[in-house]
Design a protein around this motif. Sequence first.
Motif, mmCIF file in Angstrom:
data_model
loop_
_atom_site.group_PDB
_atom_site.id
_atom_site.type_symbol
_atom_site.label_atom_id
_atom_site.label_comp_id
_atom_site.label_asym_id
_atom_site.label_seq_id
_atom_site.Cartn_x
_atom_site.Cartn_y
_atom_site.Cartn_z
ATOM 1 N N VAL A 71 0.948 -1.152 0.048
ATOM 2 C CA VAL A 71 0.053 -0.018 0.122
ATOM 3 C C VAL A 71 0.904 1.348 0.051
ATOM 4 N N ARG A 72 0.278 2.158 -0.532
ATOM 5 C CA ARG A 72 0.881 3.638 -0.356
ATOM 6 C C ARG A 72 0.394 4.311 0.822
ATOM 7 N N ILE A 73 1.273 5.204 1.471
ATOM 8 C CA ILE A 73 0.937 5.906 2.711
ATOM 9 C C ILE A 73 0.144 7.255 2.396
ATOM 10 N N SER A 74 -1.015 7.299 2.345
ATOM 11 C CA SER A 74 -1.817 8.370 1.894
ATOM 12 C C SER A 74 -1.949 9.596 2.634
ATOM 13 N N HIS A 75 -1.877 9.456 4.123
ATOM 14 C CA HIS A 75 -1.973 10.139 5.391
ATOM 15 C C HIS A 75 -1.113 9.669 6.221
ATOM 16 N N LEU B 145 8.125 11.666 6.950
ATOM 17 C CA LEU B 145 7.434 10.795 6.320
ATOM 18 C C LEU B 145 6.250 11.302 5.406
ATOM 19 N N ALA B 146 5.737 12.270 5.554
ATOM 20 C CA ALA B 146 4.609 12.797 4.694
ATOM 21 C C ALA B 146 5.272 13.541 3.559
ATOM 22 N N ARG B 147 6.532 14.128 3.728
ATOM 23 C CA ARG B 147 7.085 14.678 2.581
ATOM 24 C C ARG B 147 7.858 13.716 1.807
ATOM 25 N N LEU B 148 8.408 12.475 2.284
ATOM 26 C CA LEU B 148 8.917 11.736 1.346
ATOM 27 C C LEU B 148 7.782 10.733 0.577
ATOM 28 N N ALA C 279 2.147 11.891 1.475
ATOM 29 C CA ALA C 279 1.109 11.780 2.111
ATOM 30 C C ALA C 279 0.430 13.395 2.541
ATOM 31 N N ALA C 280 -0.840 13.422 2.822
ATOM 32 C CA ALA C 280 -1.292 14.559 3.507
ATOM 33 C C ALA C 280 -0.739 14.427 5.063
ATOM 34 N N TYR C 281 -0.519 15.360 5.559
ATOM 35 C CA TYR C 281 0.199 15.419 7.277
ATOM 36 C C TYR C 281 -0.977 16.497 8.020
ATOM 37 N N LEU C 282 -1.815 15.501 8.647
ATOM 38 C CA LEU C 282 -2.760 15.957 9.346
ATOM 39 C C LEU C 282 -2.300 16.062 11.058
ATOM 40 N N VAL C 283 -2.304 17.244 11.373
ATOM 41 C CA VAL C 283 -1.847 17.823 12.867
ATOM 42 C C VAL C 283 -3.087 18.650 13.270
ATOM 43 N N PRO C 284 -3.312 18.469 14.686
ATOM 44 C CA PRO C 284 -4.475 19.016 15.251
ATOM 45 C C PRO C 284 -4.344 20.603 15.048
ATOM 46 N N ALA C 285 -5.364 21.261 14.759
ATOM 47 C CA ALA C 285 -5.318 22.633 14.423
ATOM 48 C C ALA C 285 -5.055 23.537 15.508
ATOM 49 N N GLY C 286 -5.110 23.312 16.668
ATOM 50 C CA GLY C 286 -4.714 23.914 18.094
ATOM 51 C C GLY C 286 -3.206 23.745 18.178
ATOM 52 N N ALA C 287 -2.325 23.043 17.553
ATOM 53 C CA ALA C 287 -1.154 22.781 17.801
ATOM 54 C C ALA C 287 -0.169 23.804 16.922
ATOM 55 N N VAL D 131 2.510 25.143 14.988
ATOM 56 C CA VAL D 131 3.804 24.605 14.391
ATOM 57 C C VAL D 131 4.228 25.624 13.199
ATOM 58 N N SER D 132 5.418 25.182 12.859
ATOM 59 C CA SER D 132 6.019 26.401 11.879
ATOM 60 C C SER D 132 6.228 25.502 10.609
ATOM 61 N N PHE D 133 5.700 24.805 10.119
ATOM 62 C CA PHE D 133 5.588 24.147 8.806
ATOM 63 C C PHE D 133 4.103 23.872 8.127
ATOM 64 N N ALA D 134 4.047 23.576 6.820
ATOM 65 C CA ALA D 134 2.930 23.366 6.156
ATOM 66 C C ALA D 134 2.331 22.026 6.566
ATOM 67 N N ARG D 135 1.066 22.169 7.159
ATOM 68 C CA ARG D 135 0.439 20.806 7.398
ATOM 69 C C ARG D 135 -1.201 21.013 6.956
ATOM 70 N N THR D 136 -1.862 19.871 7.241
ATOM 71 C CA THR D 136 -3.285 19.997 7.005
ATOM 72 C C THR D 136 -3.960 20.042 8.472
#
Length: 452
Positions: free
Chosen positions: A46-50, A67-70, A73-81, A83-88
């Motif tokens: 399988v491919r890692i989609s998320h 892992l997401a960049r490699l 995959a979409a990188y899902l991080v809680p909205a309240g966290a 962070v200084s990088f792009a994520r969903t």
Amino acid sequence: MFFVDVIKLEGLGNRSYLAGGTSSAVAVDPPRDIDQVMAAAERHGVRISHVVETHLHNDYVTGGLHLARLTGAAYLVPAGAHVSFARTAVSDGDTVDIDADLTLTAVSTPGHTPHHTAYVLREAGRPVAAFTGGSLLIGTVGRPDLVEPRLTEQLARAQHASAHRLADALPDDTAVLPTHGFGSFCSSAPADGDATTIGKEKAANTALTVDVDTFVADLLAGLEDVPAYYAHMGPANAIGPDPVDLTPPAVADPQEIAARLAAGEWVVDLRNRVAFAEGHVAGSFNFEADGKLATYLAWLIPWGKPVTLLAESSEQLASAQRELVRVGINRPAAAATGGPGSWLREGERPASFPRATFAQLALERPDGVVVLDVRRNSERAGGWIEGSVHIPVHEVHRRLGEVPDGTVWVHCAGGMRAGIAASLLDAAGRQVVAVDDGFDAAGEAGLTVVTG
């Protein structure tokens, strides 16, 4: 048909997961060394989609961003966290498709952190598993005191509410798959077993069986010291960790080992405590490769201090290196394999100290020996040897001056932490005996054990 692979991180007491169907999968709370996750995906074809995070972790450096960049995959991080990088950014109720008939839904579960989010895996709409991170664990919950002391009681109450939210919303046969609770200090208590379900937790987890006031009072009363390195994990995860470098470190010869010791750097011997006591490089410290190496070395070492690793084999060295990158000790300054014979300069003799049992200690008392107890406060509260001095192992290196004069017989609950403390004392020039024995044997040996 769905699958869930469990990726166990024994040294840190955590678990990560890969869950998916026939063509794609989601990685949950991946470790920094992501090759295990990649290998699991390859096995399933399988491919890692998320990639999802339940929270910004306090006890290890995540591999999620890499892992997401490699994988793309979409990188899902809680909205309240923050962070200084792009994520969903995910919020309560958000749902993503993982594979045919397989979805993942975010459930806000504050408590371990203010932004903590669990994820419910559904197959054809039916809940089959809940990835609960540091919220609902096996028989307990994640500790609420790692973010900000002033928020601890508020978060403890939130933990109670979050546990009830999950229990009320999910069927009893839903598998509960936490990240913490298998030895991690992020857990408020040890896990009670190896696997569980919502139904089992309803019957046994105090977050679900007692009222909120009782739960909070008991939870706060049982909190232990926080490992010092935790202060560096959250910021590292918020910035976005770099990929790991697991290539072998530079080889140190005996002259370099001596020079690094003379410069005040840490030289860590990874062999078992028996071999270390029998002979080692004077001034080196003993952290057994198989004895929660990452937790205790990262806890004790001054942050950023160069460390040289001494291992029996290249395999032991590689395993230790992998453990250490998970907690932000990115590269050993140098390393050597073999034994003291290949680590000492010509003409130097190995240092050593004796090991003993509680029965042997009983024969020595009361001849003025110092008994040093390096267990945690909660362990000490359950009983201690009369007249013993108490300094938890993670405080020994900075409280050496408080250990009374005399030969120090150092003990813990089973021997591993006593070995660490004995090596610290030995390096400081103290006469030391490592008690390599279970604490239950102390009373049986005739030593007076004080309780209450």
